[in-house]
Design a protein around this motif. Structure first.
Motif, PDB file in Angstrom:
ATOM      1  N   PHE A  94      21.130  -7.289  -2.588  1.00 30.69           N
ATOM      2  CA  PHE A  94      19.987  -8.051  -3.090  1.00 30.69           C
ATOM      3  C   PHE A  94      18.733  -7.723  -2.284  1.00 30.69           C
ATOM      4  O   PHE A  94      17.678  -7.415  -2.841  1.00 30.69           O
ATOM      5  CB  PHE A  94      20.301  -9.551  -3.016  1.00 30.69           C
ATOM      6  N   TRP A  95      18.838  -7.776  -0.941  1.00 29.87           N
ATOM      7  CA  TRP A  95      17.671  -7.536  -0.102  1.00 29.87           C
ATOM      8  C   TRP A  95      17.238  -6.074  -0.133  1.00 29.87           C
ATOM      9  O   TRP A  95      16.042  -5.780  -0.031  1.00 29.87           O
ATOM     10  CB  TRP A  95      17.922  -8.016   1.326  1.00 29.87           C
ATOM     11  N   GLN A  96      18.158  -5.145  -0.264  1.00 27.62           N
ATOM     12  CA  GLN A  96      17.785  -3.732  -0.383  1.00 27.62           C
ATOM     13  C   GLN A  96      16.965  -3.505  -1.650  1.00 27.62           C
ATOM     14  O   GLN A  96      15.957  -2.793  -1.623  1.00 27.62           O
ATOM     15  CB  GLN A  96      19.027  -2.845  -0.404  1.00 27.62           C
ATOM     16  N   GLU A  97      17.381  -4.128  -2.742  1.00 25.44           N
ATOM     17  CA  GLU A  97      16.630  -4.007  -3.994  1.00 25.44           C
ATOM     18  C   GLU A  97      15.233  -4.605  -3.856  1.00 25.44           C
ATOM     19  O   GLU A  97      14.249  -4.037  -4.340  1.00 25.44           O
ATOM     20  CB  GLU A  97      17.390  -4.670  -5.140  1.00 25.44           C
ATOM     21  N   LYS A  98      15.132  -5.759  -3.187  1.00 21.44           N
ATOM     22  CA  LYS A  98      13.826  -6.400  -2.984  1.00 21.44           C
ATOM     23  C   LYS A  98      12.935  -5.539  -2.089  1.00 21.44           C
ATOM     24  O   LYS A  98      11.736  -5.436  -2.334  1.00 21.44           O
ATOM     25  CB  LYS A  98      13.991  -7.799  -2.374  1.00 21.44           C
ATOM     26  N   ALA A  99      13.518  -4.925  -1.067  1.00 21.29           N
ATOM     27  CA  ALA A  99      12.736  -4.064  -0.174  1.00 21.29           C
ATOM     28  C   ALA A  99      12.224  -2.830  -0.923  1.00 21.29           C
ATOM     29  O   ALA A  99      11.071  -2.417  -0.724  1.00 21.29           O
ATOM     30  CB  ALA A  99      13.570  -3.654   1.032  1.00 21.29           C
ATOM     31  N   LEU A 100      13.066  -2.261  -1.765  1.00 24.27           N
ATOM     32  CA  LEU A 100      12.630  -1.109  -2.562  1.00 24.27           C
ATOM     33  C   LEU A 100      11.513  -1.493  -3.529  1.00 24.27           C
ATOM     34  O   LEU A 100      10.547  -0.751  -3.704  1.00 24.27           O
ATOM     35  CB  LEU A 100      13.810  -0.510  -3.333  1.00 24.27           C
ATOM     36  N   LEU A 101      11.611  -2.651  -4.131  1.00 22.56           N
ATOM     37  CA  LEU A 101      10.580  -3.137  -5.033  1.00 22.56           C
ATOM     38  C   LEU A 101       9.270  -3.359  -4.283  1.00 22.56           C
ATOM     39  O   LEU A 101       8.199  -2.963  -4.759  1.00 22.56           O
ATOM     40  CB  LEU A 101      11.031  -4.438  -5.715  1.00 22.56           C
ATOM     41  N   LEU A 102       9.349  -3.957  -3.106  1.00 21.04           N
ATOM     42  CA  LEU A 102       8.154  -4.168  -2.287  1.00 21.04           C
ATOM     43  C   LEU A 102       7.521  -2.833  -1.905  1.00 21.04           C
ATOM     44  O   LEU A 102       6.307  -2.662  -1.994  1.00 21.04           O
ATOM     45  CB  LEU A 102       8.495  -4.974  -1.029  1.00 21.04           C
ATOM     46  N   LYS A 103       8.348  -1.877  -1.497  1.00 21.61           N
ATOM     47  CA  LYS A 103       7.836  -0.556  -1.126  1.00 21.61           C
ATOM     48  C   LYS A 103       7.123   0.092  -2.311  1.00 21.61           C
ATOM     49  O   LYS A 103       6.028   0.640  -2.166  1.00 21.61           O
ATOM     50  CB  LYS A 103       8.992   0.332  -0.658  1.00 21.61           C
ATOM     51  N   LYS A 104       7.715  -0.011  -3.482  1.00 22.03           N
ATOM     52  CA  LYS A 104       7.118   0.553  -4.688  1.00 22.03           C
ATOM     53  C   LYS A 104       5.775  -0.108  -4.995  1.00 22.03           C
ATOM     54  O   LYS A 104       4.791   0.578  -5.305  1.00 22.03           O
ATOM     55  CB  LYS A 104       8.073   0.384  -5.868  1.00 22.03           C
ATOM     56  N   LEU A 105       5.715  -1.436  -4.871  1.00 23.78           N
ATOM     57  CA  LEU A 105       4.471  -2.158  -5.118  1.00 23.78           C
ATOM     58  C   LEU A 105       3.391  -1.761  -4.112  1.00 23.78           C
ATOM     59  O   LEU A 105       2.225  -1.597  -4.473  1.00 23.78           O
ATOM     60  CB  LEU A 105       4.702  -3.668  -5.079  1.00 23.78           C
TER      61      LEU A 105
END
Length: 107
Positions: free
Chosen positions: A92-103
């Protein structure tokens, strides 16, 4: 076994910082006698024994008698239940971190 005749919950067993420290100490050596474990804490032998009993009920610790001494050993297998539960949240947190990085890269 606890008073209901069931094994103690692994999560309950590791919830206490003293018990987590006992597990860490036992993970560093093959086994330790009660007096050596007690020396690592600011509490008496009876209190440490009670914590070890809870860990034993959860299957996290085994013991054996050597003469008059009781020696304790880690059984890490039940910790896999916690690892499996935490791994869900790790994803869950890896996906959120990737999304934040993309943003952040889009800005």
């Amino acid at each position: 076994m606890n008073d209901k005749g069931q094994e103690r919950d692994v999560y309950v067993a590791v919830a206490d910082p003293t018990r987590r420290k006992l597990l860490r100490l036992l993970s560093e050596v093959e086994e330790l006698p009660l007096h050596e474990l007690t020396a690592q804490f600011q509490m008496g032998r009876t209190a440490v024994s009670k914590h070890l009993a809870i860990l034993k009920e959860a299957g996290l610790v085994t013991d054996r008698k050597v003469g008059r001494e009781t020696r304790y050993r880690l059984n890490a297998a039940p910790l896999s239940e916690i690892r499996d539960w935490v791994s869900h949240y790790e994803k869950f947190w890896q996906e959120k971190a990737l999304l934040l990085k993309k943003l952040l890269e889009e800005e």
